[in-house]
Design a protein around this motif. Structure first.
Motif, PDB file in Angstrom:
ATOM      1  N   HIS A   1      -4.627 -11.321   1.591  1.00 35.97           N
ATOM      2  CA  HIS A   1      -4.497 -10.687   2.907  1.00 35.97           C
ATOM      3  C   HIS A   1      -5.016 -11.579   4.032  1.00 35.97           C
ATOM      4  CE1 HIS A   1      -4.802  -7.607   6.055  1.00 35.97           C
ATOM      5  NE2 HIS A   1      -3.971  -6.893   5.308  1.00 35.97           N
TER       6      HIS A   1
ATOM      7  N   LEU B   1      -4.818  -1.780  -1.867  1.00 35.32           N
ATOM      8  CA  LEU B   1      -3.607  -1.020  -2.178  1.00 35.32           C
ATOM      9  C   LEU B   1      -3.663  -0.359  -3.559  1.00 35.32           C
ATOM     10  CD1 LEU B   1      -0.830  -3.398  -0.789  1.00 35.32           C
ATOM     11  CD2 LEU B   1      -1.136  -1.009  -0.149  1.00 35.32           C
TER      12      LEU B   1
ATOM     13  N   SER C   1      -5.812 -10.515  -5.816  1.00 36.41           N
ATOM     14  CA  SER C   1      -5.291  -9.263  -5.243  1.00 36.41           C
ATOM     15  C   SER C   1      -4.715  -8.381  -6.341  1.00 36.41           C
ATOM     16  CB  SER C   1      -4.197  -9.546  -4.209  1.00 36.41           C
ATOM     17  OG  SER C   1      -4.682 -10.373  -3.175  1.00 36.41           O
TER      18      SER C   1
ATOM     19  N   SER D   1      -1.080  -7.816  -4.387  1.00 35.36           N
ATOM     20  CA  SER D   1      -1.033  -8.497  -3.102  1.00 35.36           C
ATOM     21  C   SER D   1      -0.227  -7.668  -2.117  1.00 35.36           C
ATOM     22  CB  SER D   1      -0.391  -9.877  -3.249  1.00 35.36           C
ATOM     23  OG  SER D   1       0.992  -9.762  -3.565  1.00 35.36           O
ATOM     24  N   PHE D   2      -0.637  -7.729  -0.847  1.00 33.88           N
ATOM     25  CA  PHE D   2       0.090  -6.969   0.172  1.00 33.88           C
ATOM     26  C   PHE D   2       1.544  -7.422   0.314  1.00 33.88           C
ATOM     27  CE2 PHE D   2       1.758  -6.582   4.452  1.00 33.88           C
ATOM     28  CZ  PHE D   2       1.632  -5.225   4.704  1.00 33.88           C
TER      29      PHE D   2
ATOM     30  N   LYS E   1      -5.630   4.746   2.119  1.00 35.60           N
ATOM     31  CA  LYS E   1      -4.260   4.489   1.665  1.00 35.60           C
ATOM     32  C   LYS E   1      -3.963   5.486   0.534  1.00 35.60           C
ATOM     33  CE  LYS E   1      -3.493  -0.285   3.166  1.00 35.60           C
ATOM     34  NZ  LYS E   1      -4.766  -0.729   3.771  1.00 35.60           N
TER      35      LYS E   1
END
Length: 500
Positions: A192, A268, A236, A239-240, A302
């Motif tokens: 990120h 996330l 991550s 990962s985004f 989230k």
């Protein structure tokens, strides 16, 4: 006069950097750049200021205050205009739950706690209870039961603050325990942007390493970047950009071998991945069950379904957590300390977060994860059946897709014209959709894929259509140097604060 943007795009990075600096010094070229900025911003203006001609504008305090009833009526009108798209599932991420009863419940909790402030814990000890239990519940979801050390943490305002605090903790531990002047953090390019912000804010050297063909962190590249100044690695889950999970077990082993930290950004995935494996999905270990994982970020706002404005940062042991705190003992205003970046904080958000976790419970999160993962699998399968598109990596619930034959940013604009708010990516150019409970409602996934097919056909028929975000993303993707694009983005932020 040649287009300086196009000229930069044709040059190697070293020469482009020199030209980029020159653009800001030569008046003629500077004026050309200004015209380019103005043209791009003009195309975005209506999207940035949709209410400009429809509502009163206040550039200064009104002489007399308006009635509360009138103000509430105006806000209800705006709410009605803005909630349709997310309620009907036209949005990637952003609103992760969205059920009216859940929202009403959180609103009631917020109202009951609207005056509370964790800074004044003597006045509102309830916030101490809420935040301590939020941290503990999240920690146990993420493997605290299997860790030999206590897993501790803090409630923050969001994933960015969680990452900032973790990076500051590693920096200060490196300074205090190893005497490092310029601590180094190693992160894959897919991690990120908050890690870049942390490096910029805190004077950390951030080394970005490549990802492999599967878009996951390249463990060998990260190993090669480790030096005596390294304080932490980053992975991550997921990962985004691409929704893939980095090889966390391998990164944890690497971190342990070198005696450095490993931060897992699970903003996330924290409330979905713990249930994915038992639901039959291929999800590797990623949390404190792995001894090499020393910190994590997990966004309760989230897939934890709390109100916007809360996240959790977790650490392996109290000693590391203490490095994120701020304390001053010689201020004339008294003894001052704070666990996070902010001083005063909205205790109502912590109360709403606690209420969300307790009201949903483990069974509720498991059921939500099952619906999201099943819907995402279906959407991925449908995307893979569109010849002009290709899914990137092996995602579970954040699905990125690109096009080898079309301008994918034109597809993004065509989806926007159909009411969708998706995320544009670059390097490589792509779009992603973060699947939420909104997309699991009947007919929403089908509507998405039908609109996506129509958008692809529209771009095939109109490949040179102007407007939208395509020129901005196209420019960002093509330029070897970032300064021109970053200047444009700063101007976009300026425009957000413009009253007219």
């Amino acid at each position: 006069m040649p287009d300086p943007f196009a000229l930069l795009g044709r040059l190697p990075p070293s020469l482009a950097a020199l030209l980029e600096a020159a653009l800001h010094r030569v008046p003629l070229l500077r004026r050309q750049l200004e015209r380019q900025y103005e043209a791009l911003l003009a195309e975005l203006d209506d999207a940035l200021h949709p209410y400009r001609d429809k509502l009163p504008i206040y550039s200064r305090l009104p002489k007399s205050g308006r009635s509360r009833e009138e103000i509430l009526a105006e806000m209800r009108e705006l709410q009605a205009l803005e909630q349709r798209r997310w309620r009907e599932g036209y949005v990637s991420g952003a609103v992760y739950h969205g059920d009216p009863a859940h929202i009403d419940f959180l609103n009631q909790v917020y109202a009951l706690n609207s005056q509370s402030n964790p800074l004044h814990f003597d006045l509102w000890p309830s916030t101490v209870k809420y935040e301590a239990e939020i941290v503990s519940m999240t920690a146990h979801l993420l493997g605290a039961d299997h860790a030999s050390d206590p897993i501790v943490g803090a409630v923050t305002s969001g994933g960015t603050e969680s990452i900032l605090l973790a990076m500051r903790a590693y920096r200060d531990r490196g300074r205090a325990e190893r005497g490092l002047k310029r601590p180094r953090v190693i992160a894959p390019v897919s991690a990120h942007a908050a890690f870049d912000k942390a490096a910029d804010y805190f004077g950390i050297e951030l080394v970005r390493t490549p990802v492999g063909p599967d878009l996951r962190a390249d463990v060998e590249a990260m190993a090669a970047a480790i030096n005596r100044n390294t304080v932490a690695l980053v992975g991550s889950a997921p990962s985004f950009p691409h929704g893939v999970i980095d090889p966390i077990p391998e990164l944890a082993a690497l971190a342990q071998a070198h005696g450095v930290g490993l931060h897992v950004d699970a903003c996330l995935g924290a409330f979905i991945l713990p249930f994915a494996r038992e639901l039959g999905y291929d999800a590797p270990e990623f949390d404190f069950r792995l001894p090499g994982v020393t910190s994590m970020s997990a966004d309760t706002h989230k897939y934890g379904y709390a109100a916007k404005g809360t996240s959790v940062v977790l650490y392996r042991g109290e000693a590391l957590r203490r490095y994120q705190y701020y304390a001053i003992a010689d201020w004339p205003g008294g003894l001052y300390f704070s666990p996070t970046l902010a001083g005063s904080r909205p205790g109502a958000l912590s109360a709403a977060c606690w209420a969300a976790l307790v009201s949903i419970g483990e069974e509720g999160y498991r059921a939500a994860a099952a619906k999201i993962l099943a819907t995402a699998r279906l959407i991925r399968c449908w995307i893979e059946q569109i010849p002009e598109l290709e899914v990137l990596g092996d995602p579970l619930f954040v699905i990125a897709f690109a096009s080898p034959s079309l301008d994918i940013y034109r597809v993004l604009d065509a989806m926007s014209a159909r009411g969708w708010s998706l995320n544009g990516l670059h390097r490589p150019p792509a779009i992603h959709i973060a699947v939420t409970l909104r997309h699991t409602e009947p007919g929403v996934a089908q509507r998405f894929i039908e609109d996506l097919r129509a958008a692809v056909e529209h771009v095939k028929a109109h490949p040179a259509e102007k407007g939208g975000m395509a020129p901005v993303y196209g420019m960002a993707a093509s330029l070897p140097m970032h300064g021109v694009v970053e200047e444009l983005l700063r101007r976009v932020v300026d425009a957000l604060y413009k009253v007219e």
